[in-house]
Design a protein around this motif. Structure first.
Motif, short mmCIF file in Angstrom:
data_model
loop_
_atom_site.label_atom_id
_atom_site.label_comp_id
_atom_site.label_asym_id
_atom_site.label_seq_id
_atom_site.Cartn_x
_atom_site.Cartn_y
_atom_site.Cartn_z
N TYR A 102 0.54 -1.09 0.45
CA TYR A 102 0.20 0.11 -0.27
C TYR A 102 1.12 1.39 0.32
CZ TYR A 102 -4.01 3.01 1.11
OH TYR A 102 -4.96 4.01 0.84
N GLN A 103 1.79 1.56 0.49
CA GLN A 103 3.09 2.42 0.40
C GLN A 103 4.11 2.66 -0.77
OE1 GLN A 103 6.41 2.33 2.11
NE2 GLN A 103 7.00 3.36 3.19
N GLN A 104 3.84 1.23 -0.84
CA GLN A 104 4.44 1.65 -2.57
C GLN A 104 3.47 2.62 -3.47
OE1 GLN A 104 7.23 0.95 -3.44
NE2 GLN A 104 7.39 1.86 -5.48
N GLY A 105 1.71 1.52 -2.93
CA GLY A 105 1.11 1.95 -4.50
C GLY A 105 0.93 3.91 -3.79
N ILE A 106 1.31 4.40 -3.03
CA ILE A 106 1.43 5.56 -2.60
C ILE A 106 2.00 6.64 -3.67
CG2 ILE A 106 1.15 7.58 -1.21
CD1 ILE A 106 -0.29 5.71 1.10
N ILE A 107 3.51 6.02 -3.35
CA ILE A 107 4.35 6.36 -3.67
C ILE A 107 4.48 6.07 -5.52
CG2 ILE A 107 6.54 6.34 -4.27
CD1 ILE A 107 7.27 4.90 -1.80
N GLU A 108 4.04 5.26 -6.15
CA GLU A 108 3.48 5.35 -7.40
C GLU A 108 2.21 6.40 -8.26
OE1 GLU A 108 2.70 1.30 -8.40
OE2 GLU A 108 5.08 0.73 -8.09
N TYR A 109 1.40 6.19 -6.46
CA TYR A 109 0.20 7.85 -7.09
C TYR A 109 1.10 8.88 -7.30
CZ TYR A 109 -4.08 9.22 -6.42
OH TYR A 109 -5.58 9.81 -6.10
N MET A 110 1.10 9.11 -6.27
CA MET A 110 2.27 10.63 -6.12
C MET A 110 2.91 10.70 -7.11
SD MET A 110 -0.23 11.40 -4.40
CE MET A 110 0.08 13.24 -4.22
N ASP A 111 3.39 10.20 -7.81
CA ASP A 111 4.45 10.03 -8.75
C ASP A 111 4.37 9.99 -10.58
OD1 ASP A 111 6.61 9.54 -7.53
OD2 ASP A 111 7.02 6.95 -8.02
N HIS A 112 3.07 9.40 -10.40
CA HIS A 112 1.51 9.69 -11.47
C HIS A 112 1.24 11.71 -11.29
CE1 HIS A 112 -1.59 8.80 -14.59
NE2 HIS A 112 -2.39 9.56 -13.89
#
Length: 360
Positions: free
Chosen positions: A218-228
Protein backbone atom coordinates in the motif's frame (compact mmCIF):
# COMPACT_ATOMS: atom_id res chain seq x y z
CA UNK A 1 -15.70 15.09 -3.85
CA UNK A 2 -14.73 15.44 -7.50
CA UNK A 3 -18.19 15.15 -9.07
CA UNK A 4 -18.68 18.92 -9.49
CA UNK A 5 -15.23 19.41 -11.04
CA UNK A 6 -15.53 16.41 -13.35
CA UNK A 7 -19.00 17.50 -14.42
CA UNK A 8 -17.80 20.98 -15.37
CA UNK A 9 -14.72 19.71 -17.21
CA UNK A 10 -16.75 17.03 -18.96
CA UNK A 11 -19.40 19.57 -20.01
CA UNK A 12 -16.70 21.55 -21.81
CA UNK A 13 -15.30 18.26 -23.21
CA UNK A 14 -11.89 18.50 -21.50
CA UNK A 15 -12.26 15.11 -19.80
CA UNK A 16 -13.49 11.79 -21.17
CA UNK A 17 -15.60 13.26 -24.00
CA UNK A 18 -14.05 14.95 -27.03
CA UNK A 19 -16.16 17.31 -29.16
CA UNK A 20 -16.19 20.78 -30.67
CA UNK A 21 -16.78 22.59 -27.36
CA UNK A 22 -13.25 22.05 -26.06
CA UNK A 23 -11.68 23.21 -29.34
CA UNK A 24 -13.97 26.25 -29.42
CA UNK A 25 -12.93 27.19 -25.86
CA UNK A 26 -9.23 26.77 -26.54
CA UNK A 27 -9.47 28.52 -29.92
CA UNK A 28 -11.28 31.56 -28.50
CA UNK A 29 -8.97 31.73 -25.48
CA UNK A 30 -5.85 31.43 -27.67
CA UNK A 31 -7.11 34.24 -29.94
CA UNK A 32 -7.76 36.34 -26.86
CA UNK A 33 -4.20 35.73 -25.60
CA UNK A 34 -2.88 36.85 -28.99
CA UNK A 35 -4.79 40.15 -28.73
CA UNK A 36 -3.51 40.60 -25.18
CA UNK A 37 0.09 40.10 -26.32
CA UNK A 38 -0.40 42.66 -29.09
CA UNK A 39 -1.83 45.07 -26.54
CA UNK A 40 1.02 44.57 -24.04
CA UNK A 41 3.64 45.20 -26.73
CA UNK A 42 2.01 48.43 -27.93
CA UNK A 43 0.31 49.93 -24.88
CA UNK A 44 1.03 53.38 -23.51
CA UNK A 45 -0.87 52.75 -20.28
CA UNK A 46 0.53 53.68 -16.90
CA UNK A 47 1.95 51.29 -14.32
CA UNK A 48 -1.48 50.39 -12.91
CA UNK A 49 -2.78 49.27 -16.28
CA UNK A 50 0.36 47.30 -17.10
CA UNK A 51 0.21 45.40 -13.78
CA UNK A 52 -3.50 44.63 -14.13
CA UNK A 53 -3.17 43.42 -17.71
CA UNK A 54 -0.04 41.40 -16.92
CA UNK A 55 -2.10 39.58 -14.29
CA UNK A 56 -4.83 38.89 -16.86
CA UNK A 57 -2.34 37.69 -19.45
CA UNK A 58 -0.63 35.23 -17.08
CA UNK A 59 -4.02 33.99 -15.88
CA UNK A 60 -5.21 33.27 -19.43
CA UNK A 61 -1.93 31.62 -20.46
CA UNK A 62 -2.12 29.39 -17.39
CA UNK A 63 -5.76 28.60 -18.19
CA UNK A 64 -4.98 27.49 -21.74
CA UNK A 65 -1.96 25.50 -20.51
CA UNK A 66 -4.20 23.61 -18.09
CA UNK A 67 -6.71 22.94 -20.85
CA UNK A 68 -4.01 21.51 -23.13
CA UNK A 69 -2.77 19.26 -20.32
CA UNK A 70 -6.29 18.01 -19.65
CA UNK A 71 -6.76 17.18 -23.32
CA UNK A 72 -3.39 15.46 -23.58
CA UNK A 73 -3.86 13.32 -20.45
CA UNK A 74 -7.64 13.22 -20.14
CA UNK A 75 -7.75 9.44 -19.64
CA UNK A 76 -5.24 9.51 -16.74
CA UNK A 77 -7.34 11.59 -14.33
CA UNK A 78 -9.05 8.62 -12.70
CA UNK A 79 -9.20 7.79 -8.99
CA UNK A 80 -12.16 5.42 -8.92
CA UNK A 81 -9.93 2.40 -8.25
CA UNK A 82 -8.04 4.17 -5.45
CA UNK A 83 -11.30 5.23 -3.78
CA UNK A 84 -12.80 1.74 -3.75
CA UNK A 85 -9.52 0.17 -2.64
CA UNK A 86 -9.77 2.28 0.50
CA UNK A 87 -13.49 1.68 0.91
CA UNK A 88 -13.11 -2.09 0.60
CA UNK A 89 -10.76 -2.19 3.59
CA UNK A 90 -13.95 -2.09 5.71
CA UNK A 91 -12.13 0.02 8.29
CA UNK A 92 -14.44 2.27 10.32
CA UNK A 93 -11.81 4.99 10.70
CA UNK A 94 -10.97 5.05 6.99
CA UNK A 95 -14.68 5.11 6.09
CA UNK A 96 -15.16 8.16 8.33
CA UNK A 97 -12.02 9.67 6.83
CA UNK A 98 -13.40 9.27 3.29
CA UNK A 99 -16.66 10.93 4.35
CA UNK A 100 -14.69 13.85 5.81
CA UNK A 101 -12.50 14.10 2.71
CA UNK A 102 -15.62 14.21 0.54
CA UNK A 103 -17.12 16.97 2.68
CA UNK A 104 -13.96 19.07 2.64
CA UNK A 105 -13.46 18.47 -1.09
CA UNK A 106 -16.97 19.64 -1.92
CA UNK A 107 -16.58 22.70 0.30
CA UNK A 108 -13.24 23.59 -1.30
CA UNK A 109 -14.57 23.12 -4.84
CA UNK A 110 -17.53 25.38 -4.13
CA UNK A 111 -15.31 27.94 -2.43
CA UNK A 112 -12.93 28.03 -5.40
CA UNK A 113 -15.82 28.44 -7.82
CA UNK A 114 -17.20 31.25 -5.63
CA UNK A 115 -13.86 33.08 -5.70
CA UNK A 116 -13.72 32.51 -9.45
CA UNK A 117 -17.18 34.04 -9.82
CA UNK A 118 -16.14 37.06 -7.72
CA UNK A 119 -13.01 37.55 -9.81
CA UNK A 120 -14.98 37.25 -13.06
CA UNK A 121 -17.41 39.82 -11.66
CA UNK A 122 -14.45 42.06 -10.88
CA UNK A 123 -13.23 41.74 -14.48
CA UNK A 124 -16.63 42.87 -15.75
CA UNK A 125 -17.10 45.71 -13.26
CA UNK A 126 -13.64 47.22 -13.63
CA UNK A 127 -14.51 49.18 -16.83
CA UNK A 128 -17.56 50.64 -15.06
CA UNK A 129 -15.33 52.04 -12.30
CA UNK A 130 -12.99 53.76 -14.73
CA UNK A 131 -13.37 57.37 -15.85
CA UNK A 132 -12.46 56.43 -19.44
CA UNK A 133 -13.19 53.58 -21.80
CA UNK A 134 -11.32 50.43 -20.82
CA UNK A 135 -11.95 46.76 -21.44
CA UNK A 136 -12.06 43.99 -18.81
CA UNK A 137 -8.86 42.60 -20.38
CA UNK A 138 -6.45 44.85 -22.23
CA UNK A 139 -6.41 43.59 -25.81
CA UNK A 140 -5.90 44.94 -29.31
CA UNK A 141 -6.80 43.68 -32.77
CA UNK A 142 -4.38 45.02 -35.39
CA UNK A 143 -6.17 47.41 -37.76
CA UNK A 144 -9.10 48.18 -35.42
CA UNK A 145 -9.66 50.81 -32.76
CA UNK A 146 -11.26 48.76 -30.01
CA UNK A 147 -12.38 51.87 -28.09
CA UNK A 148 -14.65 53.17 -30.86
CA UNK A 149 -18.30 52.15 -31.15
CA UNK A 150 -19.50 49.59 -32.09
CA UNK A 151 -16.18 47.72 -31.71
CA UNK A 152 -15.90 48.57 -28.03
CA UNK A 153 -19.34 47.15 -27.20
CA UNK A 154 -18.78 44.04 -29.34
CA UNK A 155 -15.38 43.36 -27.80
CA UNK A 156 -16.70 43.92 -24.27
CA UNK A 157 -19.47 41.35 -24.87
CA UNK A 158 -16.94 38.89 -26.34
CA UNK A 159 -14.66 39.19 -23.32
CA UNK A 160 -17.53 38.72 -20.88
CA UNK A 161 -18.67 35.62 -22.78
CA UNK A 162 -15.27 33.91 -22.72
CA UNK A 163 -14.68 34.74 -19.03
CA UNK A 164 -16.97 31.92 -17.74
CA UNK A 165 -15.26 29.53 -20.19
CA UNK A 166 -11.87 30.47 -18.81
CA UNK A 167 -13.15 30.13 -15.25
CA UNK A 168 -14.41 26.61 -16.05
CA UNK A 169 -11.03 25.68 -17.54
CA UNK A 170 -9.02 27.09 -14.62
CA UNK A 171 -10.87 26.64 -11.31
CA UNK A 172 -11.99 22.96 -11.49
CA UNK A 173 -8.45 21.88 -12.43
CA UNK A 174 -7.06 23.01 -9.07
CA UNK A 175 -9.96 21.45 -7.16
CA UNK A 176 -9.53 18.19 -9.07
CA UNK A 177 -5.80 17.94 -8.35
CA UNK A 178 -6.36 18.69 -4.66
CA UNK A 179 -9.00 15.95 -4.66
CA UNK A 180 -6.46 13.52 -6.09
CA UNK A 181 -3.94 14.51 -3.40
CA UNK A 182 -6.38 13.82 -0.57
CA UNK A 183 -6.37 10.07 -1.15
CA UNK A 184 -2.81 9.38 0.02
CA UNK A 185 -3.60 9.64 3.73
CA UNK A 186 -4.65 6.29 5.23
CA UNK A 187 -1.51 4.17 5.49
CA UNK A 188 -0.19 5.39 8.83
CA UNK A 189 -3.55 4.64 10.50
CA UNK A 190 -3.47 1.12 9.08
CA UNK A 191 -0.01 0.57 10.58
CA UNK A 192 -1.12 1.78 14.00
CA UNK A 193 -3.85 -0.85 14.00
CA UNK A 194 -1.36 -3.70 13.49
CA UNK A 195 -0.15 -3.64 17.12
CA UNK A 196 -3.76 -3.64 18.34
CA UNK A 197 -4.80 -6.54 16.16
CA UNK A 198 -1.66 -8.59 16.88
CA UNK A 199 -0.66 -8.06 20.56
CA UNK A 200 2.53 -9.58 21.91
CA UNK A 201 1.99 -13.17 23.08
CA UNK A 202 -1.23 -13.58 21.11
CA UNK A 203 -0.41 -13.34 17.44
CA UNK A 204 -0.34 -15.46 14.32
CA UNK A 205 3.08 -14.90 12.68
CA UNK A 206 1.79 -15.80 9.25
CA UNK A 207 -1.15 -13.38 9.38
CA UNK A 208 1.07 -10.65 10.83
CA UNK A 209 3.58 -11.10 8.01
CA UNK A 210 0.81 -10.87 5.40
CA UNK A 211 -0.52 -7.69 7.04
CA UNK A 212 2.91 -6.05 7.02
CA UNK A 213 3.46 -7.03 3.38
CA UNK A 214 0.04 -5.57 2.52
CA UNK A 215 1.05 -2.31 4.24
CA UNK A 216 4.31 -2.20 2.27
CA UNK A 217 2.43 -2.74 -0.97
CA UNK A 218 0.00 0.00 0.00
CA UNK A 219 2.91 2.34 0.77
CA UNK A 220 4.41 1.59 -2.62
CA UNK A 221 1.02 2.17 -4.23
CA UNK A 222 0.83 5.65 -2.65
CA UNK A 223 4.34 6.47 -3.88
CA UNK A 224 3.47 5.38 -7.43
CA UNK A 225 0.18 7.26 -7.23
CA UNK A 226 1.93 10.51 -6.26
CA UNK A 227 4.54 9.98 -8.99
CA UNK A 228 1.62 9.80 -11.41
CA UNK A 229 0.16 13.08 -10.08
CA UNK A 230 3.58 14.75 -10.37
CA UNK A 231 3.88 13.70 -14.00
CA UNK A 232 0.59 15.50 -14.68
CA UNK A 233 1.17 18.68 -12.69
CA UNK A 234 4.75 19.43 -11.70
CA UNK A 235 5.63 21.89 -14.50
CA UNK A 236 2.27 23.68 -14.25
CA UNK A 237 2.80 24.31 -10.55
CA UNK A 238 6.35 25.57 -11.17
CA UNK A 239 5.05 28.05 -13.75
CA UNK A 240 2.32 29.18 -11.34
CA UNK A 241 4.81 29.73 -8.51
CA UNK A 242 7.07 31.94 -10.62
CA UNK A 243 4.24 33.86 -12.29
CA UNK A 244 1.99 34.36 -9.28
CA UNK A 245 4.79 35.37 -6.91
CA UNK A 246 5.71 38.23 -9.28
CA UNK A 247 2.07 39.15 -9.84
CA UNK A 248 1.24 39.07 -6.14
CA UNK A 249 4.06 41.51 -5.49
CA UNK A 250 2.82 43.76 -8.32
CA UNK A 251 -0.78 43.63 -7.10
CA UNK A 252 0.26 44.57 -3.56
CA UNK A 253 2.10 47.54 -5.03
CA UNK A 254 -1.01 48.34 -7.06
CA UNK A 255 -2.99 48.68 -3.81
CA UNK A 256 -1.04 51.81 -2.88
CA UNK A 257 -1.24 53.51 -6.28
CA UNK A 258 -4.84 52.90 -7.39
CA UNK A 259 -7.35 55.70 -7.00
CA UNK A 260 -10.90 55.00 -5.93
CA UNK A 261 -12.54 52.53 -3.57
CA UNK A 262 -14.04 50.42 -6.36
CA UNK A 263 -10.65 49.79 -7.99
CA UNK A 264 -9.19 48.98 -4.57
CA UNK A 265 -11.90 46.34 -3.99
CA UNK A 266 -11.32 44.79 -7.42
CA UNK A 267 -7.55 44.54 -6.83
CA UNK A 268 -8.29 42.85 -3.48
CA UNK A 269 -10.43 40.32 -5.39
CA UNK A 270 -7.48 39.56 -7.66
CA UNK A 271 -5.19 39.02 -4.65
CA UNK A 272 -7.75 36.79 -2.91
CA UNK A 273 -8.06 34.71 -6.08
CA UNK A 274 -4.30 34.05 -6.17
CA UNK A 275 -4.03 33.28 -2.45
CA UNK A 276 -7.09 31.00 -2.41
CA UNK A 277 -5.79 28.91 -5.32
CA UNK A 278 -2.25 28.62 -3.97
CA UNK A 279 -3.21 28.01 -0.34
CA UNK A 280 -5.69 25.22 -1.17
CA UNK A 281 -3.03 23.36 -3.13
CA UNK A 282 -0.17 23.95 -0.69
CA UNK A 283 -2.26 23.07 2.38
CA UNK A 284 -3.23 19.60 1.15
CA UNK A 285 0.13 18.92 -0.46
CA UNK A 286 1.72 19.68 2.92
CA UNK A 287 -0.82 17.45 4.70
CA UNK A 288 0.01 14.59 2.34
CA UNK A 289 3.73 14.99 3.05
CA UNK A 290 3.16 15.09 6.82
CA UNK A 291 0.98 11.96 6.70
CA UNK A 292 3.65 10.11 4.73
CA UNK A 293 6.31 11.19 7.24
CA UNK A 294 4.05 9.82 9.99
CA UNK A 295 4.33 6.36 8.41
CA UNK A 296 7.79 5.90 9.95
CA UNK A 297 6.54 6.96 13.39
CA UNK A 298 3.52 4.68 13.13
CA UNK A 299 5.71 1.74 12.10
CA UNK A 300 8.10 2.36 15.00
CA UNK A 301 5.26 2.70 17.54
CA UNK A 302 3.70 -0.68 16.78
CA UNK A 303 6.22 -2.65 18.90
CA UNK A 304 8.10 -3.91 15.86
CA UNK A 305 10.97 -5.13 18.04
CA UNK A 306 8.69 -7.87 19.43
CA UNK A 307 8.01 -9.35 15.97
CA UNK A 308 9.88 -12.14 14.24
CA UNK A 309 13.17 -11.22 12.53
CA UNK A 310 11.86 -11.40 8.90
CA UNK A 311 8.94 -9.13 9.82
CA UNK A 312 11.27 -6.72 11.61
CA UNK A 313 13.41 -6.40 8.49
CA UNK A 314 10.35 -5.55 6.38
CA UNK A 315 9.25 -2.90 8.87
CA UNK A 316 12.74 -1.36 8.99
CA UNK A 317 12.77 -1.09 5.19
CA UNK A 318 9.35 0.59 5.36
CA UNK A 319 10.62 3.11 7.92
CA UNK A 320 13.69 3.84 5.81
CA UNK A 321 11.54 4.52 2.74
CA UNK A 322 9.19 6.72 4.75
CA UNK A 323 12.10 9.07 5.50
CA UNK A 324 11.73 10.17 1.86
CA UNK A 325 7.99 10.89 1.87
CA UNK A 326 5.87 10.99 -1.27
CA UNK A 327 5.29 14.66 -2.11
CA UNK A 328 3.83 16.92 -4.76
CA UNK A 329 6.81 18.55 -6.47
CA UNK A 330 7.51 21.86 -8.18
CA UNK A 331 9.31 21.16 -11.43
CA UNK A 332 10.36 17.75 -10.06
CA UNK A 333 12.74 19.64 -7.74
CA UNK A 334 11.17 20.85 -4.48
CA UNK A 335 8.20 19.49 -2.51
CA UNK A 336 5.17 21.73 -2.06
CA UNK A 337 4.79 22.55 1.64
CA UNK A 338 3.37 25.30 3.85
CA UNK A 339 6.96 26.35 4.51
CA UNK A 340 7.32 27.04 0.80
CA UNK A 341 4.07 29.02 0.90
CA UNK A 342 5.46 31.08 3.79
CA UNK A 343 8.69 31.67 1.86
CA UNK A 344 6.62 32.81 -1.11
CA UNK A 345 4.77 35.36 1.04
CA UNK A 346 7.98 36.56 2.70
CA UNK A 347 9.77 37.00 -0.63
CA UNK A 348 6.76 38.73 -2.17
CA UNK A 349 6.49 41.16 0.74
CA UNK A 350 10.24 41.87 0.60
CA UNK A 351 10.05 42.87 -3.08
CA UNK A 352 6.89 44.85 -2.37
CA UNK A 353 8.65 46.95 0.31
CA UNK A 354 11.54 47.57 -2.12
CA UNK A 355 9.12 48.76 -4.80
CA UNK A 356 7.31 50.92 -2.28
CA UNK A 357 10.55 52.54 -1.17
CA UNK A 358 11.86 53.08 -4.71
CA UNK A 359 8.63 54.56 -6.13
CA UNK A 360 7.50 56.23 -2.92
Amino acid sequence: MIYMNIRILRFWAFLYDRNAKCYACIGLASFHIFTQLVYMMSTNEGLTGIIRNSYMLVLWINTVLRAYLLLADHDRYNLTEAYYDLLNLNDTYISRLLVEVNRVGQLMARGNLFFGMLTSLGFGLYPLSSSERVLPFGSRIPGLNEYESPYYEMWYVFQMLITPMGCCMYIPYTSLIVGLIMFGIALQHRLRQVAIRYPDGDRDSRQLREEIIACIRYQQGIIEYMDHINELTTMVFLFELMAFSALLCALLFMLIIVSGTSQLIIVCMYINMILAQILALYWYANELREQNLAVATAAYDMEWYTFDVPVRKNIIFMMMRAQRPASILLGSIRPITLELFQNLLNTTYTFFTVLKRVYG
